[in-house]
Design a protein around this motif. Structure first.
Motif, PDB file in Angstrom:
ATOM      1  N   ALA A 243     -20.273  18.993  -0.422  1.00 25.05           N
ATOM      2  CA  ALA A 243     -19.436  20.029   0.189  1.00 25.05           C
ATOM      3  C   ALA A 243     -18.086  19.478   0.624  1.00 25.05           C
ATOM      4  N   ALA A 244     -18.026  18.193   0.946  1.00 28.54           N
ATOM      5  CA  ALA A 244     -16.765  17.579   1.370  1.00 28.54           C
ATOM      6  C   ALA A 244     -15.908  17.131   0.197  1.00 28.54           C
ATOM      7  N   GLY A 245     -16.381  17.335  -1.015  1.00 20.11           N
ATOM      8  CA  GLY A 245     -15.614  16.913  -2.182  1.00 20.11           C
ATOM      9  C   GLY A 245     -15.717  15.436  -2.460  1.00 20.11           C
ATOM     10  N   LEU A 246     -16.805  14.788  -1.989  1.00 14.91           N
ATOM     11  CA  LEU A 246     -17.016  13.361  -2.191  1.00 14.91           C
ATOM     12  C   LEU A 246     -18.192  13.149  -3.151  1.00 14.91           C
ATOM     13  N   PRO A 247     -18.299  11.975  -3.743  1.00 16.89           N
ATOM     14  CA  PRO A 247     -19.446  11.696  -4.619  1.00 16.89           C
ATOM     15  C   PRO A 247     -20.758  11.846  -3.862  1.00 16.89           C
TER      16      PRO A 247
ATOM     17  N   ARG B  21     -11.244  21.215   8.403  1.00 17.28           N
ATOM     18  CA  ARG B  21     -10.017  20.732   9.030  1.00 17.28           C
ATOM     19  C   ARG B  21      -9.684  19.304   8.614  1.00 17.28           C
ATOM     20  N   LEU B  22     -10.708  18.498   8.343  1.00 12.53           N
ATOM     21  CA  LEU B  22     -10.495  17.074   8.070  1.00 12.53           C
ATOM     22  C   LEU B  22     -10.517  16.728   6.585  1.00 12.53           C
ATOM     23  N   MET B  23     -10.834  17.686   5.730  1.00  2.00           N
ATOM     24  CA  MET B  23     -11.032  17.384   4.313  1.00  2.00           C
ATOM     25  C   MET B  23      -9.767  16.804   3.665  1.00  2.00           C
ATOM     26  N   ALA B  24      -8.614  17.223   4.133  1.00  2.26           N
ATOM     27  CA  ALA B  24      -7.372  16.729   3.533  1.00  2.26           C
ATOM     28  C   ALA B  24      -7.179  15.239   3.764  1.00  2.26           C
ATOM     29  N   ARG B  25      -7.882  14.663   4.726  1.00  2.00           N
ATOM     30  CA  ARG B  25      -7.706  13.249   5.014  1.00  2.00           C
ATOM     31  C   ARG B  25      -8.262  12.378   3.893  1.00  2.00           C
ATOM     32  N   TRP B  26      -9.362  12.801   3.256  1.00  2.54           N
ATOM     33  CA  TRP B  26      -9.962  11.951   2.224  1.00  2.54           C
ATOM     34  C   TRP B  26      -9.832  12.512   0.807  1.00  2.54           C
ATOM     35  N   LYS B  27      -9.386  13.755   0.684  1.00  2.00           N
ATOM     36  CA  LYS B  27      -9.215  14.315  -0.659  1.00  2.00           C
ATOM     37  C   LYS B  27      -7.837  13.922  -1.208  1.00  2.00           C
ATOM     38  N   PRO B  28      -7.717  13.622  -2.478  1.00  2.00           N
ATOM     39  CA  PRO B  28      -6.403  13.306  -3.065  1.00  2.00           C
ATOM     40  C   PRO B  28      -5.441  14.444  -2.867  1.00  2.00           C
ATOM     41  N   SER B  29      -4.157  14.121  -2.718  1.00  2.47           N
ATOM     42  CA  SER B  29      -3.132  15.155  -2.437  1.00  2.47           C
ATOM     43  C   SER B  29      -2.893  16.076  -3.626  1.00  2.47           C
ATOM     44  N   ASP B  30      -3.256  15.648  -4.862  1.00  6.09           N
ATOM     45  CA  ASP B  30      -2.984  16.487  -6.037  1.00  6.09           C
ATOM     46  C   ASP B  30      -4.068  17.513  -6.255  1.00  6.09           C
ATOM     47  N   GLU B  31      -5.143  17.531  -5.398  1.00  4.80           N
ATOM     48  CA  GLU B  31      -6.194  18.520  -5.563  1.00  4.80           C
ATOM     49  C   GLU B  31      -5.924  19.714  -4.674  1.00  4.80           C
TER      50      GLU B  31
ATOM     51  N   CYS C 197     -10.874   2.450   3.971  1.00  5.19           N
ATOM     52  CA  CYS C 197     -11.343   3.814   3.745  1.00  5.19           C
ATOM     53  C   CYS C 197     -10.423   4.775   4.486  1.00  5.19           C
ATOM     54  N   ALA C 198     -10.451   6.057   4.075  1.00  2.73           N
ATOM     55  CA  ALA C 198      -9.609   7.072   4.702  1.00  2.73           C
ATOM     56  C   ALA C 198     -10.235   7.613   5.981  1.00  2.73           C
ATOM     57  N   CYS C 199     -11.576   7.625   6.043  1.00  2.00           N
ATOM     58  CA  CYS C 199     -12.264   8.173   7.215  1.00  2.00           C
ATOM     59  C   CYS C 199     -13.667   7.584   7.274  1.00  2.00           C
ATOM     60  N   LEU C 200     -14.093   7.257   8.480  1.00  2.00           N
ATOM     61  CA  LEU C 200     -15.435   6.726   8.698  1.00  2.00           C
ATOM     62  C   LEU C 200     -16.287   7.814   9.341  1.00  2.00           C
TER      63      LEU C 200
ATOM     64  N   PRO D 195     -10.101   8.434  16.982  1.00  2.00           N
ATOM     65  CA  PRO D 195      -9.432   7.188  16.578  1.00  2.00           C
ATOM     66  C   PRO D 195     -10.048   6.017  17.335  1.00  2.00           C
ATOM     67  N   VAL D 196     -10.550   5.010  16.612  1.00  2.00           N
ATOM     68  CA  VAL D 196     -11.180   3.837  17.214  1.00  2.00           C
ATOM     69  C   VAL D 196     -10.403   2.611  16.774  1.00  2.00           C
ATOM     70  N   GLU D 197     -10.009   1.786  17.735  1.00  2.50           N
ATOM     71  CA  GLU D 197      -9.248   0.590  17.419  1.00  2.50           C
ATOM     72  C   GLU D 197     -10.058  -0.337  16.518  1.00  2.50           C
ATOM     73  N   GLY D 198      -9.461  -0.729  15.416  1.00  2.00           N
ATOM     74  CA  GLY D 198     -10.122  -1.611  14.470  1.00  2.00           C
ATOM     75  C   GLY D 198     -10.906  -0.893  13.402  1.00  2.00           C
ATOM     76  N   LEU D 199     -11.218   0.388  13.634  1.00  2.00           N
ATOM     77  CA  LEU D 199     -11.988   1.166  12.658  1.00  2.00           C
ATOM     78  C   LEU D 199     -11.186   2.310  12.067  1.00  2.00           C
ATOM     79  N   GLY D 200     -10.062   2.640  12.652  1.00  2.00           N
ATOM     80  CA  GLY D 200      -9.239   3.724  12.127  1.00  2.00           C
ATOM     81  C   GLY D 200      -9.760   5.087  12.550  1.00  2.00           C
ATOM     82  N   HIS D 201      -9.653   6.066  11.649  1.00  2.00           N
ATOM     83  CA  HIS D 201     -10.063   7.432  11.943  1.00  2.00           C
ATOM     84  C   HIS D 201     -11.567   7.573  11.681  1.00  2.00           C
ATOM     85  N   THR D 202     -12.273   8.123  12.678  1.00  2.00           N
ATOM     86  CA  THR D 202     -13.709   8.347  12.551  1.00  2.00           C
ATOM     87  C   THR D 202     -14.015   9.808  12.827  1.00  2.00           C
ATOM     88  N   TRP D 203     -15.164  10.260  12.314  1.00  2.00           N
ATOM     89  CA  TRP D 203     -15.601  11.646  12.508  1.00  2.00           C
ATOM     90  C   TRP D 203     -17.032  11.609  13.023  1.00  2.00           C
ATOM     91  N   ALA D 204     -17.256  12.170  14.221  1.00  2.00           N
ATOM     92  CA  ALA D 204     -18.559  12.130  14.873  1.00  2.00           C
ATOM     93  C   ALA D 204     -19.388  13.343  14.470  1.00  2.00           C
TER      94      ALA D 204
END
Length: 261
Positions: free
Chosen positions: A144-148, A251-261, A192-195, A219-228
Protein backbone atom coordinates in the motif's frame (compact mmCIF):
# COMPACT_ATOMS: atom_id res chain seq x y z
CA UNK A 1 5.66 10.22 108.53
CA UNK A 2 2.82 10.10 106.03
CA UNK A 3 -0.69 10.44 107.22
CA UNK A 4 -3.02 7.58 106.45
CA UNK A 5 -4.92 9.63 103.86
CA UNK A 6 -1.69 10.61 102.12
CA UNK A 7 -0.45 6.99 102.16
CA UNK A 8 -3.71 5.80 100.58
CA UNK A 9 -3.49 8.55 97.99
CA UNK A 10 -0.02 7.34 96.99
CA UNK A 11 -1.24 3.75 96.82
CA UNK A 12 -4.15 4.83 94.64
CA UNK A 13 -1.79 6.72 92.29
CA UNK A 14 0.33 3.56 91.99
CA UNK A 15 -2.85 1.55 91.29
CA UNK A 16 -2.46 -0.44 94.50
CA UNK A 17 -5.87 -1.13 96.05
CA UNK A 18 -5.77 -1.47 99.88
CA UNK A 19 -8.52 -3.31 101.67
CA UNK A 20 -9.43 -4.27 105.21
CA UNK A 21 -11.42 -7.30 106.30
CA UNK A 22 -14.87 -6.66 107.72
CA UNK A 23 -14.47 -9.41 110.29
CA UNK A 24 -11.57 -10.61 112.34
CA UNK A 25 -9.49 -13.15 110.46
CA UNK A 26 -8.41 -16.25 112.35
CA UNK A 27 -4.70 -16.49 113.18
CA UNK A 28 -4.18 -12.96 111.78
CA UNK A 29 -2.08 -10.33 113.53
CA UNK A 30 -4.11 -7.66 115.28
CA UNK A 31 -4.85 -4.57 113.19
CA UNK A 32 -3.31 -1.29 114.05
CA UNK A 33 -5.88 0.94 115.77
CA UNK A 34 -5.11 3.95 113.56
CA UNK A 35 -6.18 2.01 110.46
CA UNK A 36 -9.69 1.61 111.81
CA UNK A 37 -10.15 5.30 112.51
CA UNK A 38 -12.09 7.42 109.93
CA UNK A 39 -9.95 9.27 107.41
CA UNK A 40 -8.86 12.75 108.33
CA UNK A 41 -10.23 15.50 106.11
CA UNK A 42 -7.70 16.56 103.53
CA UNK A 43 -6.32 20.03 103.88
CA UNK A 44 -6.04 21.73 100.49
CA UNK A 45 -2.43 22.36 99.70
CA UNK A 46 -0.39 23.09 96.65
CA UNK A 47 2.20 20.68 95.24
CA UNK A 48 4.72 21.40 92.57
CA UNK A 49 4.67 18.83 89.77
CA UNK A 50 7.81 18.77 87.59
CA UNK A 51 7.01 19.44 83.95
CA UNK A 52 9.68 18.44 81.39
CA UNK A 53 11.40 21.45 79.78
CA UNK A 54 9.05 23.95 81.48
CA UNK A 55 8.80 25.96 84.66
CA UNK A 56 7.15 24.28 87.69
CA UNK A 57 3.37 24.56 87.63
CA UNK A 58 1.31 24.85 90.76
CA UNK A 59 -1.31 22.09 90.86
CA UNK A 60 -3.94 21.91 93.63
CA UNK A 61 -3.70 18.65 95.53
CA UNK A 62 -7.39 18.26 96.07
CA UNK A 63 -10.48 19.40 97.82
CA UNK A 64 -11.83 18.03 101.09
CA UNK A 65 -14.61 16.23 99.24
CA UNK A 66 -12.37 14.71 96.53
CA UNK A 67 -9.64 12.09 96.57
CA UNK A 68 -6.24 13.53 95.97
CA UNK A 69 -4.61 12.90 92.56
CA UNK A 70 -0.85 12.59 92.56
CA UNK A 71 0.93 12.57 89.24
CA UNK A 72 3.97 10.31 88.97
CA UNK A 73 6.54 11.20 86.31
CA UNK A 74 6.86 8.49 83.67
CA UNK A 75 9.88 7.87 81.45
CA UNK A 76 9.61 9.41 78.00
CA UNK A 77 8.99 7.03 75.07
CA UNK A 78 11.37 9.04 72.86
CA UNK A 79 15.00 8.12 73.55
CA UNK A 80 17.42 10.96 74.08
CA UNK A 81 19.88 11.77 71.36
CA UNK A 82 22.78 11.18 73.72
CA UNK A 83 21.64 7.62 74.45
CA UNK A 84 21.78 6.56 70.78
CA UNK A 85 24.45 4.03 70.05
CA UNK A 86 26.95 4.61 67.20
CA UNK A 87 25.46 1.62 65.37
CA UNK A 88 21.99 3.16 65.39
CA UNK A 89 23.39 6.48 64.14
CA UNK A 90 25.16 4.77 61.25
CA UNK A 91 21.95 2.96 60.29
CA UNK A 92 19.99 6.23 60.35
CA UNK A 93 22.38 8.04 58.01
CA UNK A 94 23.13 5.07 55.76
CA UNK A 95 22.03 5.80 52.17
CA UNK A 96 19.15 3.77 50.78
CA UNK A 97 20.29 1.51 47.98
CA UNK A 98 18.48 2.04 44.69
CA UNK A 99 16.46 -0.92 43.48
CA UNK A 100 17.95 -2.13 40.18
CA UNK A 101 15.64 -1.76 37.20
CA UNK A 102 15.03 -5.12 35.49
CA UNK A 103 16.21 -5.21 31.88
CA UNK A 104 13.50 -4.85 29.20
CA UNK A 105 12.67 -7.87 27.09
CA UNK A 106 11.99 -7.61 23.37
CA UNK A 107 13.00 -8.91 19.96
CA UNK A 108 13.29 -6.66 16.89
CA UNK A 109 13.92 -7.47 13.24
CA UNK A 110 15.37 -4.98 10.76
CA UNK A 111 14.29 -5.20 7.11
CA UNK A 112 14.90 -3.13 4.00
CA UNK A 113 12.08 -2.38 1.56
CA UNK A 114 13.12 -0.05 -1.26
CA UNK A 115 14.20 3.30 0.18
CA UNK A 116 12.88 2.47 3.64
CA UNK A 117 14.17 0.50 6.58
CA UNK A 118 11.60 -1.27 8.77
CA UNK A 119 12.36 -2.08 12.41
CA UNK A 120 9.52 -4.35 13.46
CA UNK A 121 8.70 -6.02 16.75
CA UNK A 122 8.71 -9.83 16.80
CA UNK A 123 5.84 -10.49 19.20
CA UNK A 124 6.72 -14.17 19.58
CA UNK A 125 10.47 -13.58 19.59
CA UNK A 126 10.90 -15.82 16.56
CA UNK A 127 11.84 -14.71 13.01
CA UNK A 128 9.07 -14.17 10.45
CA UNK A 129 7.81 -17.15 8.48
CA UNK A 130 6.41 -16.69 4.98
CA UNK A 131 2.86 -17.62 6.04
CA UNK A 132 2.74 -15.80 9.38
CA UNK A 133 -0.39 -13.58 9.56
CA UNK A 134 1.71 -10.72 10.96
CA UNK A 135 4.21 -11.00 8.10
CA UNK A 136 1.39 -11.07 5.54
CA UNK A 137 0.00 -7.89 7.12
CA UNK A 138 3.42 -6.24 6.84
CA UNK A 139 3.60 -7.17 3.15
CA UNK A 140 0.17 -5.57 2.60
CA UNK A 141 1.30 -2.37 4.33
CA UNK A 142 4.45 -2.17 2.20
CA UNK A 143 2.45 -2.76 -0.95
CA UNK A 144 0.00 0.00 0.00
CA UNK A 145 2.95 2.34 0.59
CA UNK A 146 4.32 1.71 -2.89
CA UNK A 147 7.31 -0.27 -1.57
CA UNK A 148 8.50 -3.79 -2.46
CA UNK A 149 6.36 -6.31 -0.61
CA UNK A 150 9.23 -8.79 -0.22
CA UNK A 151 11.53 -6.94 2.18
CA UNK A 152 15.14 -7.99 2.65
CA UNK A 153 15.97 -9.26 6.13
CA UNK A 154 19.07 -7.52 7.54
CA UNK A 155 21.03 -9.55 10.04
CA UNK A 156 19.75 -11.56 12.97
CA UNK A 157 16.95 -10.29 15.23
CA UNK A 158 18.03 -7.93 17.99
CA UNK A 159 17.15 -9.71 21.23
CA UNK A 160 17.28 -8.07 24.62
CA UNK A 161 18.66 -8.70 27.18
CA UNK A 162 21.86 -9.83 25.52
CA UNK A 163 23.08 -11.93 28.45
CA UNK A 164 21.14 -14.11 30.83
CA UNK A 165 23.73 -13.67 33.59
CA UNK A 166 26.53 -11.30 34.41
CA UNK A 167 27.05 -7.79 35.73
CA UNK A 168 26.71 -6.02 32.38
CA UNK A 169 24.30 -3.07 32.45
CA UNK A 170 21.26 -4.15 30.45
CA UNK A 171 18.76 -1.51 31.55
CA UNK A 172 16.57 0.66 29.29
CA UNK A 173 19.31 3.18 28.48
CA UNK A 174 21.75 0.45 27.50
CA UNK A 175 19.06 -1.14 25.31
CA UNK A 176 18.37 2.20 23.59
CA UNK A 177 22.06 2.78 22.88
CA UNK A 178 22.46 -0.72 21.48
CA UNK A 179 19.42 -0.55 19.19
CA UNK A 180 20.30 2.90 17.87
CA UNK A 181 23.93 1.91 17.32
CA UNK A 182 22.83 -1.19 15.41
CA UNK A 183 20.62 0.87 13.08
CA UNK A 184 23.24 3.59 12.59
CA UNK A 185 25.72 0.95 11.44
CA UNK A 186 23.22 -0.27 8.81
CA UNK A 187 22.54 3.32 7.69
CA UNK A 188 26.24 3.85 7.08
CA UNK A 189 26.17 0.87 4.75
CA UNK A 190 23.13 2.15 2.84
CA UNK A 191 21.10 5.28 3.76
CA UNK A 192 17.30 5.27 3.73
CA UNK A 193 14.58 7.88 3.20
CA UNK A 194 12.49 6.84 6.22
CA UNK A 195 12.80 4.37 9.08
CA UNK A 196 9.55 2.62 10.05
CA UNK A 197 9.29 1.81 13.76
CA UNK A 198 6.64 -0.89 14.07
CA UNK A 199 5.70 -1.84 17.63
CA UNK A 200 6.20 -0.22 21.02
CA UNK A 201 9.72 -1.62 21.67
CA UNK A 202 10.90 -0.23 18.32
CA UNK A 203 9.30 3.16 19.06
CA UNK A 204 10.70 3.26 22.61
CA UNK A 205 14.27 2.09 22.08
CA UNK A 206 14.91 3.51 18.60
CA UNK A 207 12.61 6.56 18.51
CA UNK A 208 12.84 7.45 22.23
CA UNK A 209 9.04 7.84 22.38
CA UNK A 210 5.96 5.92 23.53
CA UNK A 211 2.55 4.92 22.19
CA UNK A 212 1.46 8.57 22.16
CA UNK A 213 3.71 9.01 19.11
CA UNK A 214 1.89 6.44 16.95
CA UNK A 215 1.16 7.56 13.36
CA UNK A 216 3.57 10.52 13.70
CA UNK A 217 6.90 11.28 12.05
CA UNK A 218 9.73 11.58 14.56
CA UNK A 219 13.12 13.10 13.77
CA UNK A 220 15.75 11.14 15.75
CA UNK A 221 19.36 12.25 15.93
CA UNK A 222 21.56 9.77 14.10
CA UNK A 223 18.60 7.93 12.57
CA UNK A 224 17.00 10.66 10.47
CA UNK A 225 13.26 10.63 9.80
CA UNK A 226 11.29 7.87 11.52
CA UNK A 227 7.62 6.87 11.47
CA UNK A 228 6.05 5.37 14.61
CA UNK A 229 3.42 2.63 14.17
CA UNK A 230 1.59 0.17 16.43
CA UNK A 231 2.76 -3.43 16.44
CA UNK A 232 1.49 -5.88 13.85
CA UNK A 233 -0.27 -7.93 16.52
CA UNK A 234 -2.05 -4.78 17.73
CA UNK A 235 -3.20 -3.94 14.20
CA UNK A 236 -4.61 -7.44 13.78
CA UNK A 237 -6.40 -7.32 17.14
CA UNK A 238 -7.72 -3.76 16.55
CA UNK A 239 -8.46 -3.41 12.82
CA UNK A 240 -9.85 0.10 13.30
CA UNK A 241 -6.28 1.33 13.75
CA UNK A 242 -5.51 0.54 10.11
CA UNK A 243 -7.47 3.62 9.01
CA UNK A 244 -5.14 5.83 11.08
CA UNK A 245 -2.13 4.07 9.54
CA UNK A 246 -3.45 4.71 6.04
CA UNK A 247 -4.11 8.43 6.75
CA UNK A 248 -0.59 8.93 8.08
CA UNK A 249 0.89 6.90 5.23
CA UNK A 250 -0.70 9.15 2.61
CA UNK A 251 0.94 12.20 4.20
CA UNK A 252 4.41 10.61 4.33
CA UNK A 253 4.40 8.61 1.10
CA UNK A 254 6.15 11.36 -0.85
CA UNK A 255 9.19 10.97 1.38
CA UNK A 256 10.12 7.53 0.03
CA UNK A 257 8.42 7.46 -3.37
CA UNK A 258 10.45 8.70 -6.38
CA UNK A 259 9.54 12.23 -7.47
CA UNK A 260 8.73 11.11 -11.05
CA UNK A 261 5.84 8.91 -9.86
Amino acid sequence: MLTESRRRAYLHAMQVVPWLPRTELPFAAPSRPELLLPLEPLVEEVALVPVPQAAPVAVPVGKPSERQKIEIPRPSATPRAASKSPEATEEAVAPVKAVPVPPPRFALQLLRAGRCLVLVELATGEPFQSRDPSYLLLKDMLRAAGLPDSPQIIGEPVRWPLLVRGNLDQGPEAARDFVQGFIQARLEEAPCACLWLVGLPAVRFAGEADEQAYYRELPVEGLGHTWALPGLEVLMDEPQRKADVWKAMRRLMARWKPSDE
